[in-house]
Design an enzyme around this catalytic site. Structure first.
Site, mmCIF file in Angstrom:
data_model
loop_
_atom_site.group_PDB
_atom_site.id
_atom_site.type_symbol
_atom_site.label_atom_id
_atom_site.label_comp_id
_atom_site.label_asym_id
_atom_site.label_seq_id
_atom_site.Cartn_x
_atom_site.Cartn_y
_atom_site.Cartn_z
ATOM 1 N N CYS A 83 -2.170 -2.084 52.742
ATOM 2 C CA CYS A 83 -1.060 -2.753 53.420
ATOM 3 C C CYS A 83 -1.491 -3.212 54.819
ATOM 4 O O CYS A 83 -2.381 -4.040 54.945
ATOM 5 C CB CYS A 83 0.169 -1.846 53.437
ATOM 6 S SG CYS A 83 1.683 -2.716 53.876
ATOM 7 N N HIS A 119 0.882 -1.278 47.551
ATOM 8 C CA HIS A 119 0.742 0.176 47.751
ATOM 9 C C HIS A 119 0.352 0.834 46.428
ATOM 10 O O HIS A 119 1.214 1.134 45.615
ATOM 11 C CB HIS A 119 2.072 0.760 48.244
ATOM 12 C CG HIS A 119 2.358 0.407 49.673
ATOM 13 N ND1 HIS A 119 1.919 1.170 50.722
ATOM 14 C CD2 HIS A 119 3.017 -0.637 50.210
ATOM 15 C CE1 HIS A 119 2.288 0.623 51.863
ATOM 16 N NE2 HIS A 119 2.969 -0.482 51.587
ATOM 17 N N GLU A 133 -0.451 3.781 45.932
ATOM 18 C CA GLU A 133 0.135 5.132 45.865
ATOM 19 C C GLU A 133 1.582 5.111 45.399
ATOM 20 O O GLU A 133 2.152 6.142 45.083
ATOM 21 C CB GLU A 133 0.003 5.819 47.237
ATOM 22 C CG GLU A 133 0.973 5.362 48.334
ATOM 23 C CD GLU A 133 0.565 4.070 49.060
ATOM 24 O OE1 GLU A 133 -0.309 3.336 48.547
ATOM 25 O OE2 GLU A 133 1.138 3.794 50.127
#
Lengths: 251, 193
Positions: free
Chosen positions: B77, B175, B177
């Site tokens: 990001c 992202h 994650e």
């Protein structure tokens, strides 16, 4: 292309889900983490946890819950309910929440939105707005729709955008619980007057309601609670049906 | 294997730590140059505003260290954006690893972009086992312009670079994650580089 999002909302009290849920494969129906994992596996795009507990212990319990969710769930989630300060937000984001939603605290002191968005970035600040129509005018309400204010919905929406909200979660208290569909006209107007994403909430009863919120209401995301918890609509069938009807969703 | 998440005060580090834990990796958080230099691989996160994030990097002396790293580095990001030449956000000079600029989305679309979008023209081992047009989760108001170092692109307003690579440096706008199984696969691929 960016997809429309489907967001189950879990009401939390003292670290447990409040509304009854009806999942046969759930070992502990009151465990929000278990439920969150199921929704994530079914294709929910995001989750919202709304904390409605009012105890002294709430901060600690909520922070623990956020840690548990962040450890076990691999989709984004928002936490809301009683958040009123930079310290509250800092704790929740540190624990792994992706976004926080603020409601009454923003109405009581609008500068809070500026402070939060400049400290944490507007992408993680959701302003939740509850409103209902009073004599034909959409007015912002507090305390779950019980306390009316004189603030006009559309003025407030513009103001929160200007102050740095990254997203608006709009709940129509007229539609909430009715299962008659979302407040599409108000949603459409919101999308027109602000340039941040709008999450529709209140009124979901069937698949067509979601389609209408996206097409007629121009919503970017739609949130619902009981229809998912009571398995009236499954997320996979909802998304499949929306896709077949030409709505861009993640499958 | 020693995986370090650069901890310089900007970002949702906990989520990345948890995502790596789900892959069986216990990452170390650090802002110390000496420790970062010794890691096997490094994750460079970032959430928030570019110029203040860059200031925090400088305060930790990391702006000069990161471009010299030899191990696999993954910017996520804002981390990825800071690895570019410059960002329009806060008129920020970047680390100059990726030869591209970061600019704001136009008013033709809602800003920030929030949600799941597809990645196209994916290239290289970072995307092993990840299908073309896979969905990834994105939250951002600024984007990296397309360039020769692009290894995935996404369209919002216009097509832009949603992943970049130069030598041992990787950057993703989305992202991983928070991007369910596909995101987890990408992190697993990164750890194997």
């Amino acid at each position: 292309m960016l997809t429309k999002r489907i967001i189950p909302c879990l009401d939390i009290k003292n670290g447990r889900t409040v509304k009854g849920v009806n999942f046969v494969n759930l070992r502990d129906a009151g465990n929000p983490v278990e439920l969150a994992k199921i929704y994530a596996n079914q294709g929910a795009d995001e989750l919202v946890f709304l904390d409605i507990s009012a105890t002294e212990e709430r901060r600690k319990t909520l922070q623990k819950l956020v840690l548990d969710v962040a450890a076990q769930v691999d989709i984004p989630f928002t936490v809301g309910g009683g958040i009123a300060s930079i310290a509250d937000v800092d704790r929740l984001l540190q624990a792994g929440a992706d976004k926080v939603s603020i409601n009454s605290a923003a109405v009581n002191r609008p500068e809070l939105i500026n402070e939060l968005s400049s400290k944490f970035g507007n992408q993680c600040i959701v302003v939740a707005i509850d409103a209902k129509q009073v004599e034909g005018e959409w007015l912002v309400h507090l305390v779950g729709g019980k306390v009316p204010t004189k603030i006009k919905l559309f003025d407030w929406a513009k103001e929160v955008e200007k102050r740095g909200a990254g997203e608006i979660l709009f709940t129509s208290m007229d539609n909430d619980g009715t299962k008659d569909g979302f407040a599409n006209e108000a949603l459409k107007k919101l999308s027109k007057i602000v340039n941040i994403p709008i999450i529709a909430s209140g009124g979901a009863g069937n698949i067509t309601h979601f389609k209408d919120a996206f097409i007629k209401g121009n919503a970017d995301a739609a949130l619902a609670a009981s229809i998912f918890h009571f398995k009236e609509i499954g997320i996979p069938e909802l998304k499949m049906s929306l896709k077949q009807q030409g709505i861009n969703v993640r499958i | 294997m020693k995986t370090i998440i650069i901890n310089y005060g900007a970002g949702n580090i906990q989520s990345i730590k948890f995502a790596l834990q789900r892959l069986g990796v216990e990452a170390i958080l650090s802002n110390k140059a000496a420790e970062i230099k010794c890691a096997d691989n490094i994750i460079f996160p970032g959430v928030g505003e570019a110029s203040s994030a860059m200031r925090m990097l400088k305060e930790n002396g990391l702006d000069t260290i990161i471009p010299t790293l030899q191990q696999p580095v993954l910017g996520i990001c804002l981390g990825m954006q800071l690895m570019c030449n410059a960002s329009e956000e806060g008129n920020t000079q970047g680390l100059g690893i990726f030869d591209t600029e970061v600019v704001r989305f136009s008013q033709h679309v809602k800003v920030p972009q929030i949600g799941w979008n597809t990645i196209k023209n994916v290239k290289g081992t970072l995307f092993d086992g990840i299908r073309e047009n896979e969905y990834m989760y994105l939250v951002h108001s600024f984007y990296a312009k397309k360039c020769s170092e692009m290894i995935a692109e996404t369209e919002y307003d216009i097509p832009y670079a949603s992943a970049l690579q130069k030598n041992n440096f990787y950057g993703v706008q989305f992202h991983p994650e928070k991007s369910s199984k596909a995101g987890s696969k990408l992190l697993e691929n990164f750890l194997k580089l």
